[in-house]
Design a protein around this motif. Structure first.
Motif, PDB file in Angstrom:
ATOM      1  N   GLU A  83      10.901   0.362 -15.097  1.00 22.84           N
ATOM      2  CA  GLU A  83       9.672  -0.336 -14.738  1.00 22.84           C
ATOM      3  C   GLU A  83       8.857  -0.710 -15.970  1.00 22.84           C
ATOM      4  O   GLU A  83       8.030  -1.625 -15.920  1.00 22.84           O
ATOM      5  CB  GLU A  83       8.833   0.502 -13.776  1.00 22.84           C
ATOM      6  CG  GLU A  83       8.134   1.701 -14.376  1.00 22.84           C
ATOM      7  CD  GLU A  83       9.065   2.869 -14.651  1.00 22.84           C
ATOM      8  OE1 GLU A  83       8.676   3.779 -15.402  1.00 22.84           O
ATOM      9  OE2 GLU A  83      10.190   2.873 -14.098  1.00 22.84           O
ATOM     10  N   GLN A  84       9.097  -0.054 -17.102  1.00 24.22           N
ATOM     11  CA  GLN A  84       8.339  -0.369 -18.298  1.00 24.22           C
ATOM     12  C   GLN A  84       8.738  -1.707 -18.926  1.00 24.22           C
ATOM     13  O   GLN A  84       8.069  -2.180 -19.850  1.00 24.22           O
ATOM     14  CB  GLN A  84       8.465   0.761 -19.315  1.00 24.22           C
ATOM     15  CG  GLN A  84       7.778   2.038 -18.837  1.00 24.22           C
ATOM     16  CD  GLN A  84       7.854   3.149 -19.857  1.00 24.22           C
ATOM     17  OE1 GLN A  84       7.668   2.919 -21.048  1.00 24.22           O
ATOM     18  NE2 GLN A  84       8.135   4.361 -19.397  1.00 24.22           N
ATOM     19  N   ASP A  85       9.781  -2.327 -18.428  1.00 26.26           N
ATOM     20  CA  ASP A  85      10.117  -3.687 -18.851  1.00 26.26           C
ATOM     21  C   ASP A  85       9.288  -4.725 -18.097  1.00 26.26           C
ATOM     22  O   ASP A  85       9.362  -5.920 -18.398  1.00 26.26           O
ATOM     23  CB  ASP A  85      11.607  -3.974 -18.615  1.00 26.26           C
ATOM     24  CG  ASP A  85      12.504  -3.146 -19.525  1.00 26.26           C
ATOM     25  OD1 ASP A  85      12.052  -2.797 -20.629  1.00 26.26           O
ATOM     26  OD2 ASP A  85      13.645  -2.849 -19.132  1.00 26.26           O
ATOM     27  N   LEU A  86       8.507  -4.280 -17.113  1.00 22.09           N
ATOM     28  CA  LEU A  86       7.584  -5.154 -16.395  1.00 22.09           C
ATOM     29  C   LEU A  86       6.253  -5.192 -17.153  1.00 22.09           C
ATOM     30  O   LEU A  86       6.128  -4.606 -18.222  1.00 22.09           O
ATOM     31  CB  LEU A  86       7.395  -4.646 -14.966  1.00 22.09           C
ATOM     32  CG  LEU A  86       8.502  -4.991 -13.947  1.00 22.09           C
ATOM     33  CD1 LEU A  86       9.857  -4.409 -14.344  1.00 22.09           C
ATOM     34  CD2 LEU A  86       8.126  -4.467 -12.550  1.00 22.09           C
ATOM     35  N   VAL A  87       5.270  -5.869 -16.613  1.00 21.98           N
ATOM     36  CA  VAL A  87       3.974  -6.010 -17.274  1.00 21.98           C
ATOM     37  C   VAL A  87       2.963  -5.090 -16.599  1.00 21.98           C
ATOM     38  O   VAL A  87       2.749  -5.174 -15.383  1.00 21.98           O
ATOM     39  CB  VAL A  87       3.488  -7.470 -17.231  1.00 21.98           C
ATOM     40  CG1 VAL A  87       2.084  -7.583 -17.821  1.00 21.98           C
ATOM     41  CG2 VAL A  87       4.451  -8.369 -17.993  1.00 21.98           C
ATOM     42  N   LEU A  88       2.341  -4.242 -17.395  1.00 21.50           N
ATOM     43  CA  LEU A  88       1.348  -3.301 -16.886  1.00 21.50           C
ATOM     44  C   LEU A  88      -0.037  -3.923 -16.974  1.00 21.50           C
ATOM     45  O   LEU A  88      -0.440  -4.424 -18.015  1.00 21.50           O
ATOM     46  CB  LEU A  88       1.393  -2.019 -17.714  1.00 21.50           C
ATOM     47  CG  LEU A  88       0.433  -0.903 -17.303  1.00 21.50           C
ATOM     48  CD1 LEU A  88       0.720  -0.419 -15.886  1.00 21.50           C
ATOM     49  CD2 LEU A  88       0.537   0.268 -18.299  1.00 21.50           C
ATOM     50  N   SER A  89      -0.766  -3.887 -15.855  1.00 19.03           N
ATOM     51  CA  SER A  89      -2.125  -4.434 -15.846  1.00 19.03           C
ATOM     52  C   SER A  89      -2.922  -3.789 -14.718  1.00 19.03           C
ATOM     53  O   SER A  89      -2.403  -3.019 -13.914  1.00 19.03           O
ATOM     54  CB  SER A  89      -2.093  -5.956 -15.684  1.00 19.03           C
ATOM     55  OG  SER A  89      -3.399  -6.507 -15.788  1.00 19.03           O
ATOM     56  N   SER A  90      -4.190  -4.146 -14.676  1.00 23.92           N
ATOM     57  CA  SER A  90      -5.101  -3.644 -13.647  1.00 23.92           C
ATOM     58  C   SER A  90      -4.686  -4.159 -12.270  1.00 23.92           C
ATOM     59  O   SER A  90      -4.073  -5.215 -12.139  1.00 23.92           O
ATOM     60  CB  SER A  90      -6.529  -4.101 -13.959  1.00 23.92           C
ATOM     61  OG  SER A  90      -6.559  -5.504 -14.182  1.00 23.92           O
ATOM     62  N   ALA A  91      -5.044  -3.425 -11.235  1.00 23.20           N
ATOM     63  CA  ALA A  91      -4.777  -3.855  -9.865  1.00 23.20           C
ATOM     64  C   ALA A  91      -5.804  -3.226  -8.938  1.00 23.20           C
ATOM     65  O   ALA A  91      -6.298  -2.126  -9.198  1.00 23.20           O
ATOM     66  CB  ALA A  91      -3.367  -3.466  -9.431  1.00 23.20           C
ATOM     67  N   SER A  92      -6.133  -3.938  -7.878  1.00 24.56           N
ATOM     68  CA  SER A  92      -7.090  -3.434  -6.891  1.00 24.56           C
ATOM     69  C   SER A  92      -6.524  -3.657  -5.500  1.00 24.56           C
ATOM     70  O   SER A  92      -6.176  -4.780  -5.135  1.00 24.56           O
ATOM     71  CB  SER A  92      -8.443  -4.142  -7.038  1.00 24.56           C
ATOM     72  OG  SER A  92      -9.048  -3.816  -8.272  1.00 24.56           O
ATOM     73  N   LEU A  93      -6.428  -2.584  -4.726  1.00 26.14           N
ATOM     74  CA  LEU A  93      -5.871  -2.645  -3.381  1.00 26.14           C
ATOM     75  C   LEU A  93      -7.016  -2.776  -2.383  1.00 26.14           C
ATOM     76  O   LEU A  93      -7.850  -1.880  -2.260  1.00 26.14           O
ATOM     77  CB  LEU A  93      -5.068  -1.386  -3.093  1.00 26.14           C
ATOM     78  CG  LEU A  93      -3.945  -1.091  -4.091  1.00 26.14           C
ATOM     79  CD1 LEU A  93      -3.272   0.234  -3.766  1.00 26.14           C
ATOM     80  CD2 LEU A  93      -2.932  -2.216  -4.092  1.00 26.14           C
ATOM     81  N   PRO A  94      -7.102  -3.896  -1.649  1.00 25.32           N
ATOM     82  CA  PRO A  94      -8.252  -4.140  -0.772  1.00 25.32           C
ATOM     83  C   PRO A  94      -8.307  -3.172   0.396  1.00 25.32           C
ATOM     84  O   PRO A  94      -7.287  -2.724   0.913  1.00 25.32           O
ATOM     85  CB  PRO A  94      -8.020  -5.579  -0.295  1.00 25.32           C
ATOM     86  CG  PRO A  94      -6.539  -5.786  -0.405  1.00 25.32           C
ATOM     87  CD  PRO A  94      -6.110  -4.990  -1.602  1.00 25.32           C
ATOM     88  N   GLN A  95      -9.534  -2.867   0.806  1.00 26.87           N
ATOM     89  CA  GLN A  95      -9.785  -1.983   1.939  1.00 26.87           C
ATOM     90  C   GLN A  95     -10.660  -2.729   2.958  1.00 26.87           C
ATOM     91  O   GLN A  95     -11.613  -3.412   2.578  1.00 26.87           O
ATOM     92  CB  GLN A  95     -10.492  -0.712   1.486  1.00 26.87           C
ATOM     93  CG  GLN A  95      -9.782   0.022   0.346  1.00 26.87           C
ATOM     94  CD  GLN A  95      -8.465   0.613   0.756  1.00 26.87           C
ATOM     95  OE1 GLN A  95      -8.391   1.396   1.711  1.00 26.87           O
ATOM     96  NE2 GLN A  95      -7.401   0.240   0.045  1.00 26.87           N
ATOM     97  N   PHE A  96     -10.344  -2.566   4.246  1.00 26.46           N
ATOM     98  CA  PHE A  96     -11.079  -3.245   5.307  1.00 26.46           C
ATOM     99  C   PHE A  96     -11.479  -2.239   6.380  1.00 26.46           C
ATOM    100  O   PHE A  96     -10.777  -1.251   6.605  1.00 26.46           O
ATOM    101  CB  PHE A  96     -10.225  -4.356   5.929  1.00 26.46           C
ATOM    102  CG  PHE A  96      -9.756  -5.394   4.955  1.00 26.46           C
ATOM    103  CD1 PHE A  96      -8.567  -5.232   4.255  1.00 26.46           C
ATOM    104  CD2 PHE A  96     -10.506  -6.528   4.737  1.00 26.46           C
ATOM    105  CE1 PHE A  96      -8.130  -6.178   3.353  1.00 26.46           C
ATOM    106  CE2 PHE A  96     -10.082  -7.489   3.834  1.00 26.46           C
ATOM    107  CZ  PHE A  96      -8.888  -7.314   3.132  1.00 26.46           C
ATOM    108  N   ASP A  97     -12.604  -2.498   7.025  1.00 28.58           N
ATOM    109  CA  ASP A  97     -12.985  -1.621   8.123  1.00 28.58           C
ATOM    110  C   ASP A  97     -12.292  -2.053   9.406  1.00 28.58           C
ATOM    111  O   ASP A  97     -11.498  -3.009   9.416  1.00 28.58           O
ATOM    112  CB  ASP A  97     -14.506  -1.574   8.294  1.00 28.58           C
ATOM    113  CG  ASP A  97     -15.115  -2.919   8.676  1.00 28.58           C
ATOM    114  OD1 ASP A  97     -14.378  -3.808   9.171  1.00 28.58           O
ATOM    115  OD2 ASP A  97     -16.343  -3.084   8.492  1.00 28.58           O
ATOM    116  N   ASP A  98     -12.582  -1.359  10.522  1.00 25.21           N
ATOM    117  CA  ASP A  98     -11.894  -1.641  11.780  1.00 25.21           C
ATOM    118  C   ASP A  98     -12.172  -3.036  12.301  1.00 25.21           C
ATOM    119  O   ASP A  98     -11.377  -3.597  13.068  1.00 25.21           O
ATOM    120  CB  ASP A  98     -12.299  -0.605  12.841  1.00 25.21           C
ATOM    121  CG  ASP A  98     -11.793   0.784  12.519  1.00 25.21           C
ATOM    122  OD1 ASP A  98     -10.841   0.894  11.707  1.00 25.21           O
ATOM    123  OD2 ASP A  98     -12.354   1.764  13.055  1.00 25.21           O
ATOM    124  N   ALA A  99     -13.291  -3.620  11.866  1.00 24.97           N
ATOM    125  CA  ALA A  99     -13.632  -4.974  12.301  1.00 24.97           C
ATOM    126  C   ALA A  99     -13.023  -6.042  11.396  1.00 24.97           C
ATOM    127  O   ALA A  99     -13.228  -7.235  11.620  1.00 24.97           O
ATOM    128  CB  ALA A  99     -15.149  -5.136  12.347  1.00 24.97           C
TER     129      ALA A  99
END
Length: 472
Positions: A362-378
């Motif tokens: 996996e270190q041959d890939l590009v490492l960067s920031s990431a954000s996983l979105p969160q949603f409420d029940d609505a």
């Protein structure tokens, strides 16, 4: 050093290699309620609204509008029209190889340079591009980069310093706002490659951490976008004074119909307008692994549009294997990347893949920031879990070029646009594989910055109008 260990990086599987993700299914369909209108003369938004239409995106400088309404009302309005194209992608599920011990929730006291960032040792892309050395000249201060993508999380600790929330805009109509990750992790990963903070001793470093990022979110929370929204975002980037607009969008199947020229003309008018106003437009070539010169089934949109810097991807094999040396050098063409001498302008680090996947692949890939979105029940966006991903694709290569472009643009208060593109081309390095994979050559960020610095002192100003490279 920061408090994050190697195990606190979330590693994702090779399935996540894409334009948004390699192997994702992209579908396109003509909308029956939204249209791209080319107006005549001085036709204005109010004239279209007088016909009962809702104007969604205004592009008056190029004579186009994106509207919603009934087709009969569009027919009654002045000008030509065709349906907007709805785009939908289905992202594959990530295979988490090792546990992420915790999400990022803050930053440590400021460091002094890129090499102080705890994950810099894994960033072969920034190391081989000479990014710390380039920062001795400029960190991109004063440059502005639009990221046209799934959304950039302004709350990510590595991007909080960079995102201009006031200028950021949501082009989707999903009501979830902008400067967030509502459309997915992808835009935050791209933005980190451009501008991740080099002075917070947390996470990774971007090529141009001093640059400002404008989030142009064109993917909704359901994974959909539209051709009209993407093109409108390019137009907005130019009107918002962005030096660079990055589109890590790969290829989308705009129908090859009798009306294809209409969509092409719309895109071409906008990209030409953007470059003329001083915005360098950078786009990924896509991840189908095909020759764009000969394969008629794939169209590199928007990479094939006039004035766009089309970027293919390279990467090493063996960076994380623990052995001295590499099985493949960092400028090796990535097997998934689309290529073609008539399309590719530059190659840049996007990551590579060893099918055998030994430890450390996996270190041959590009490492960067990431954000996983969160949603409420609505279904309302309530925030994101901020972390870091290893990902590969031409999506990762394009922002390497965008970041380098920001570094060049930051040294030029008056000359931008074509000047920036010429510098990137003239300083690109030879690489294995030929022009079909690298165009003018492989991105050399440090050489581009140094060339711009010399030119800024007046040495090359008179000669910048001649581009010695191949034309499209």
């Amino acid at each position: 050093m920061g408090r994050y260990s190697r195990r606190s990086v979330l590693r994702v599987a090779g399935a996540m290699l894409g334009g948004v993700a390699l192997g994702s299914t992209v579908t396109a369909a003509e909308r029956t309620d939204r249209f791209i209108v080319r107006t005549r003369g001085a036709t204005s938004a109010s004239a279209l609204e007088a016909e009962g239409l809702s104007v969604i995106h205004e592009l008056p400088e190029v004579g186009y509008y994106v509207v919603e309404g009934a087709e009969r009302d569009v027919e009654a309005a002045p000008g030509e029209f065709e349906p907007d194209i709805q785009l939908t992608f289905e992202e594959p599920v990530a295979d988490v190889l090792t546990e992420a011990t915790r999400a990022v929730d803050g930053a440590s006291p400021a460091g002094e340079s890129a090499t102080d960032e705890p994950f810099y040792g894994y960033q072969w892309d920034k190391q081989t591009q000479g990014v710390p050395e380039a920062h001795e000249t400029t960190r991109g201060e004063g440059a502005r980069v639009a990221v046209i993508d799934t959304g950039v999380a302004a709350a990510h600790p590595d991007l909080a310093h960079a995102v201009n929330e006031e200028l950021s805009a949501n082009f989707t109509g999903d009501g979830q706002g902008a400067a967030n990750a509502a459309g997915g992790y992808h835009g935050t990963h791209v933005a980190g490659i451009v501008a991740a903070n080099d002075r917070n001793e947390a996470g990774v470093v971007g090529s141009a951490p001093g640059a400002e990022v404008v989030d142009c979110r064109v993917f909704a929370d359901d994974g959909s976008s539209s051709f009209g929204a993407i093109v409108a975002a390019i137009h907005y980037s130019a009107t918002a004074g962005c030096d660079v607009a990055n589109l890590s969008l790969g290829n989308y199947p705009v129908p090859r119909s009798a009306y294809a020229r209409y969509y092409a003309r719309f895109l071409h008018r906008v990209t030409t307008y953007a470059t003329r106003t001083g915005t360098t437009v950078v786009a990924a070539t896509g991840n189908d692994g095909v020759d764009l010169d000969t394969d008629g089934s794939v169209v590199a949109v928007p990479a094939e549009a006039p004035g766009v810097v089309a970027v293919s991807a390279t990467g090493p094999i063996g960076f994380g294997y623990g052995d001295p040396g590499l099985e493949e050098p960092v400028d090796s063409p990535a097997p998934y990347a689309n290529y073609g001498e008539s399309v590719v302008d530059l190659s840049a680090p996007g990551g590579n893949v060893d099918p055998e996947r030994p430890a450390g692949w996996e270190q041959d890939l590009v490492l960067s920031s990431a954000s996983l979105p969160q949603f409420d029940d609505a279904g309302a966006y309530v925030g994101a879990v901020h972390t870091y991903f290893w990902v590969a694709g031409t999506s990762m290569a394009a922002p390497q070029v965008a970041g380098a472009a920001a570094l060049v643009a930051s040294q030029r208060s008056r000359q931008r646009g074509r000047f920036v593109e010429r510098v990137l081309r003239r300083t690109a390095a030879d690489a294995p594989g030929g022009r079909e994979y690298h165009g003018h050559g492989h991105l050399d960020t440090l050489a581009a910055v140094r060339h711009a610095a010399r030119s800024g002192r007046g040495r090359d100003d008179e000669n910048e109008g001649s581009d010695r490279g191949r034309g499209r």
